[in-house]
Design a protein around this motif. Structure first.
Motif, mmCIF file in Angstrom:
data_model
loop_
_atom_site.group_PDB
_atom_site.id
_atom_site.type_symbol
_atom_site.label_atom_id
_atom_site.label_comp_id
_atom_site.label_asym_id
_atom_site.label_seq_id
_atom_site.Cartn_x
_atom_site.Cartn_y
_atom_site.Cartn_z
ATOM 1 N N ARG A 127 9.923 -0.133 -11.114
ATOM 2 C CA ARG A 127 8.484 -0.247 -11.661
ATOM 3 C C ARG A 127 8.691 0.478 -9.895
ATOM 4 O O ARG A 127 9.281 -0.339 -9.041
ATOM 5 C CB ARG A 127 7.882 -1.215 -12.072
ATOM 6 N N LEU A 128 7.519 1.467 -10.282
ATOM 7 C CA LEU A 128 7.093 0.952 -9.070
ATOM 8 C C LEU A 128 5.168 1.232 -8.533
ATOM 9 O O LEU A 128 4.586 1.081 -8.963
ATOM 10 C CB LEU A 128 6.529 2.853 -8.262
ATOM 11 N N LEU A 129 5.279 -0.163 -8.204
ATOM 12 C CA LEU A 129 4.050 -0.523 -8.128
ATOM 13 C C LEU A 129 3.008 -0.103 -6.654
ATOM 14 O O LEU A 129 3.343 -0.204 -5.821
ATOM 15 C CB LEU A 129 4.252 -2.543 -7.920
ATOM 16 N N SER A 130 1.831 0.246 -7.219
ATOM 17 C CA SER A 130 1.034 0.970 -6.603
ATOM 18 C C SER A 130 -0.233 0.571 -6.688
ATOM 19 O O SER A 130 -0.676 -0.067 -7.888
ATOM 20 C CB SER A 130 1.144 1.771 -6.315
ATOM 21 N N GLY A 131 -1.221 1.047 -6.244
ATOM 22 C CA GLY A 131 -2.912 0.512 -6.930
ATOM 23 C C GLY A 131 -3.449 1.841 -7.808
ATOM 24 O O GLY A 131 -4.092 1.116 -8.757
ATOM 25 N N TYR A 132 -2.446 2.578 -8.132
ATOM 26 C CA TYR A 132 -2.514 3.380 -9.086
ATOM 27 C C TYR A 132 -2.017 2.508 -10.864
ATOM 28 O O TYR A 132 -2.953 2.316 -11.643
ATOM 29 C CB TYR A 132 -1.199 4.924 -9.205
ATOM 30 N N SER A 133 -0.650 1.933 -10.220
ATOM 31 C CA SER A 133 0.233 1.373 -11.418
ATOM 32 C C SER A 133 -0.937 -0.514 -11.939
ATOM 33 O O SER A 133 -0.604 -0.574 -12.916
ATOM 34 C CB SER A 133 1.308 1.554 -11.891
ATOM 35 N N SER A 134 -0.701 -0.533 -10.639
ATOM 36 C CA SER A 134 -0.836 -2.410 -10.209
ATOM 37 C C SER A 134 -1.894 -1.998 -9.650
ATOM 38 O O SER A 134 -1.606 -2.804 -8.271
ATOM 39 C CB SER A 134 0.516 -2.752 -10.445
ATOM 40 N N PRO A 135 -2.981 -2.303 -9.970
ATOM 41 C CA PRO A 135 -4.190 -2.098 -8.710
ATOM 42 C C PRO A 135 -4.462 -3.808 -8.322
ATOM 43 O O PRO A 135 -5.252 -4.059 -7.447
ATOM 44 C CB PRO A 135 -5.460 -1.706 -9.367
ATOM 45 N N TYR A 136 -4.294 -4.759 -9.368
ATOM 46 C CA TYR A 136 -5.009 -6.174 -9.460
ATOM 47 C C TYR A 136 -3.698 -6.795 -8.677
ATOM 48 O O TYR A 136 -4.114 -8.129 -8.297
ATOM 49 C CB TYR A 136 -5.373 -6.651 -10.797
ATOM 50 N N LEU A 137 -2.302 -6.472 -8.536
ATOM 51 C CA LEU A 137 -1.329 -7.432 -8.363
ATOM 52 C C LEU A 137 -1.171 -7.725 -6.769
ATOM 53 O O LEU A 137 -1.522 -6.876 -5.770
ATOM 54 C CB LEU A 137 0.386 -6.701 -8.531
ATOM 55 N N MET A 138 -0.611 -8.841 -6.196
ATOM 56 C CA MET A 138 -0.780 -8.821 -5.072
ATOM 57 C C MET A 138 0.633 -8.407 -4.219
ATOM 58 O O MET A 138 1.903 -8.198 -4.391
ATOM 59 C CB MET A 138 -0.706 -10.700 -4.958
ATOM 60 N N ILE A 139 0.198 -7.702 -2.767
ATOM 61 C CA ILE A 139 1.142 -6.746 -1.492
ATOM 62 C C ILE A 139 2.341 -7.948 -1.972
ATOM 63 O O ILE A 139 3.521 -7.828 -2.280
ATOM 64 C CB ILE A 139 0.858 -5.537 -1.172
ATOM 65 N N ARG A 140 2.510 -8.866 -1.241
ATOM 66 C CA ARG A 140 2.905 -9.772 -1.053
ATOM 67 C C ARG A 140 3.835 -10.223 -2.254
ATOM 68 O O ARG A 140 5.301 -10.454 -1.409
ATOM 69 C CB ARG A 140 2.370 -11.187 0.550
ATOM 70 N N SER A 141 3.340 -10.181 -2.884
ATOM 71 C CA SER A 141 4.399 -11.006 -4.053
ATOM 72 C C SER A 141 4.644 -9.444 -4.608
ATOM 73 O O SER A 141 6.321 -9.947 -4.637
ATOM 74 C CB SER A 141 3.590 -10.559 -4.862
ATOM 75 N N ALA A 142 4.593 -8.579 -4.626
ATOM 76 C CA ALA A 142 5.929 -7.099 -5.316
ATOM 77 C C ALA A 142 6.857 -6.843 -3.575
ATOM 78 O O ALA A 142 7.861 -6.604 -4.225
ATOM 79 C CB ALA A 142 4.634 -6.122 -4.897
ATOM 80 N N ALA A 143 6.348 -7.243 -2.438
ATOM 81 C CA ALA A 143 7.074 -7.192 -1.711
ATOM 82 C C ALA A 143 8.240 -7.783 -1.709
ATOM 83 O O ALA A 143 9.431 -8.032 -1.455
ATOM 84 C CB ALA A 143 6.117 -6.903 0.105
ATOM 85 N N LEU A 144 8.135 -9.601 -1.912
ATOM 86 C CA LEU A 144 8.630 -10.364 -1.465
ATOM 87 C C LEU A 144 10.473 -10.406 -3.136
ATOM 88 O O LEU A 144 11.358 -10.633 -2.895
ATOM 89 C CB LEU A 144 8.025 -11.825 -2.883
ATOM 90 N N ALA A 145 9.977 -9.954 -4.511
ATOM 91 C CA ALA A 145 10.480 -9.564 -5.589
ATOM 92 C C ALA A 145 11.427 -8.290 -4.495
ATOM 93 O O ALA A 145 12.314 -8.147 -4.996
ATOM 94 C CB ALA A 145 9.121 -9.203 -6.417
ATOM 95 N N SER A 146 10.528 -7.759 -4.158
ATOM 96 C CA SER A 146 11.560 -6.191 -3.634
ATOM 97 C C SER A 146 12.275 -6.081 -3.235
ATOM 98 O O SER A 146 13.852 -5.595 -2.791
ATOM 99 C CB SER A 146 10.751 -4.827 -3.018
ATOM 100 N N ALA A 147 12.670 -7.659 -2.303
ATOM 101 C CA ALA A 147 13.376 -8.294 -1.258
ATOM 102 C C ALA A 147 14.663 -9.078 -1.293
ATOM 103 O O ALA A 147 15.218 -9.299 -1.178
ATOM 104 C CB ALA A 147 12.337 -8.784 -0.320
ATOM 105 N N ALA A 148 13.958 -9.248 -3.336
ATOM 106 C CA ALA A 148 15.231 -10.483 -3.785
ATOM 107 C C ALA A 148 16.270 -9.097 -3.809
ATOM 108 O O ALA A 148 16.239 -8.856 -5.560
ATOM 109 C CB ALA A 148 14.239 -10.901 -4.941
ATOM 110 N N VAL A 149 17.435 -9.620 -2.562
ATOM 111 C CA VAL A 149 18.422 -8.659 -3.187
ATOM 112 C C VAL A 149 19.193 -10.470 -4.220
ATOM 113 O O VAL A 149 19.333 -11.502 -3.712
ATOM 114 C CB VAL A 149 19.508 -9.605 -2.142
ATOM 115 N N PRO A 150 19.340 -9.442 -5.355
ATOM 116 C CA PRO A 150 20.581 -11.030 -5.951
ATOM 117 C C PRO A 150 21.414 -11.602 -5.273
ATOM 118 O O PRO A 150 22.137 -11.270 -4.388
ATOM 119 C CB PRO A 150 21.263 -9.969 -6.978
ATOM 120 N N GLY A 151 21.937 -12.738 -5.287
ATOM 121 C CA GLY A 151 22.303 -13.707 -4.435
ATOM 122 C C GLY A 151 21.950 -13.651 -3.577
ATOM 123 O O GLY A 151 22.076 -15.304 -3.297
ATOM 124 N N ILE A 152 21.541 -13.455 -2.619
ATOM 125 C CA ILE A 152 20.395 -13.797 -1.908
ATOM 126 C C ILE A 152 19.168 -14.011 -2.116
ATOM 127 O O ILE A 152 18.725 -15.201 -1.218
ATOM 128 C CB ILE A 152 20.399 -12.828 -0.616
#
Length: 489
Positions: A268-293
């Motif tokens: 998914r590409l999270l953005s103001g269009y697709s996910s307006p109410y999602l918290m940005i820090r939550s999305a950044a945390l998920a995007s940085a969640a390298v498997p195993g790390i």
């Protein structure tokens, strides 16, 4: 004597600490190497100079005569991205800075004409029509996007790229990121233009997001690093903004790539269009969640009352760079992106970008290596595609799937800048960046960007002018609406 001056100028160019120093040395090199004459001569087989010259003369004639109706029509029907192939990369390889003066004059004239129409008050061009004109022209023309890759702590390079673009008034309003790129995009996306200069100094910023938990923690599925520490740093720098809130505050469209853990789910590409109410820090945390790390992340959103709640609690997401490091196609659909500027810091990608650059320099001599690399990529994708669909082991399917997506992805844009890695960089990949590393990576990001400023400006300058005009007109409309409400009975 001349050769020694050229050699000295090149050394100073490589050591420049500011854009002003770099540009001064670049212009001196162009003079010493007799490249100024090439800029002055408008003829070239590398672009349609006749078309550019004709369009330039038409715009000047309409402006001189005060014929704003024809000027408006000429801009509306004649503004096309990369008109006459004036964005041809070859036109920006002859000189150290700049390109044909004809191209630069055309871009300046177009932007002056657009600002003239935007600021000029006329009964035959009311505010509503004016706003529609600029919106339609922007949609037709398109806009650039900045894409920030993964790369762990080495992603500090991204801040240098952003700083160089921002100081030249070229920072795109559309920014996408994955992994560390998502974090940088999120931080920039919640800060206004007035706040960015102080932010980009990075002085006094807490960057200590890495905290080891150990092998036992990783084997238990909790990750090698402490995710709570990363979450703390993200909240400190990004706050509790949702995508929609951040856009309203800064006017920047932030986009973050995440990859699903579960089957039957796509990246998914999270953005103001697709996910307006999602918290940005939550999305950044998920995007940085390298498997195993780091462990997978449940995304967070805000409800109608501003309360923070889990978003689709059954779903968890991980590192966005695994599947979609550079979501170029998605950005094109969402924002009419016509040009991409990529800051690439992935340690497994950058060496191959350098190899490709070397291939281009040696021309046909690099053909055997290019063919061998293409064959390996082609057969490798086929092999891992087969394994991810057919092998019985779930673990092997996941490994094969990640290998396939890594090989199948595109890791460069229309313009791509990247650092030059040494063994020291790789040793600091997953360590809290010290001030020395931050300074060096930021400065390298700036220097890499300075060298492509002229090329990027040719693609971005008109788009940026159109966007400024749209924002200005929208503000005028808002004020007018407010005034009408105040005087209404």
């Amino acid at each position: 004597m001349l050769n020694s001056k050229i050699r000295k100028a090149r050394q100073q160019l490589a050591k420049a600490e500011t854009y002003e120093q770099w540009k001064a040395m670049a212009l001196e090199l162009d003079f010493l190497e007799d490249k100024v004459r090439w800029k002055e001569e408008f003829t070239s087989d590398e672009y349609n100079y006749g078309l550019i010259q004709e369009r330039l003369q038409n715009l000047r004639q309409h402006t001189k005569k005060g014929d704003f109706v024809r000027l408006r029509r000429a801009l509306r029907e004649g503004l096309h991205h990369d008109l006459g192939n004036m964005g041809n990369p070859a036109l920006y390889r002859h000189c150290n800075v700049g390109t044909k003066y004809l191209i630069e004059e055309y871009l300046s004239e177009v932007c002056d004409c657009l600002e003239l129409l935007c600021d000029r008050h006329s009964p035959d061009f009311p505010l509503e029509d004016k706003l529609e004109f600029f919106r339609d022209t922007l949609t037709s023309y398109g806009r650039p996007a900045l894409l920030l890759s993964g790369g762990a702590s080495l992603g500090m390079f991204h801040f240098g790229v952003i700083k160089a673009l921002f100081e030249r008034d070229l920072l795109p309003r559309v920014i996408a990121g994955s992994s560390i790129g998502a974090i940088v995009a999120g931080v920039v996306g919640v800060h206004t233009d007035d706040e960015l200069p102080e932010l980009l100094t990075l002085q006094g910023r807490d960057m200590n997001a890495w905290k080891w938990k150990g092998i036992t923690s990783m084997l238990r599925g909790y990750g090698l690093m402490d995710q709570d520490e990363l979450s703390r740093v993200l909240k400190l720098h990004i706050g509790d903004y949702a995508f929609e809130e951040a856009y309203r505050r800064t006017g920047r469209s932030i986009n973050i790539s995440v990859s699903p853990v579960q089957h039957n789910q796509k990246a998914r590409l999270l953005s103001g269009y697709s996910s307006p109410y999602l918290m940005i820090r939550s999305a950044a945390l998920a995007s940085a969640a390298v498997p195993g790390i780091f462990p997978p992340v449940t995304l967070l959103k805000k409800d109608l009352n501003g309360q923070i709640l889990p978003y689709m609690p059954r779903l968890r997401f991980v590192d966005g760079s695994v599947v979609s490091d550079l979501p170029i196609d998605r950005l094109t659909h969402l924002y009419d992106v016509n040009y991409t500027f990529v800051s690439q810091t992935n340690p497994h990608v950058v060496p191959f970008l350098n190899i490709r650059s070397a291939e281009e320099k040696i021309g046909m001599l690099g053909l055997p290596f290019h063919l061998l690399k293409s064959e390996i990529q082609f057969h490798g994708r086929g092999l891992f595609d087969f394994l991810r669909k057919r092998v019985p082991s779930e673990v092997l399917r996941q490994v094969a799937g990640q290998a396939y997506t890594i090989m199948a992805q595109r890791y460069s844009g229309d313009v791509t800048v990247a650092p030059k890695y040494t063994l020291e960089h790789y040793l600091k990949l997953m360590a809290n960046p010290d001030p020395h590393l931050i300074r060096n990576l930021v400065l390298e990001g700036e220097r890499s960007t300075w060298g492509v400023i002229s090329e990027f400006r040719s693609h971005a300058r008109i788009s940026n002018t159109l966007e400024r005009c749209v924002r200005k007109l929208k503000e005028q409309k808002r004020r007018k609406t407010t005034e009408l409400r105040l005087v209404a009975p």
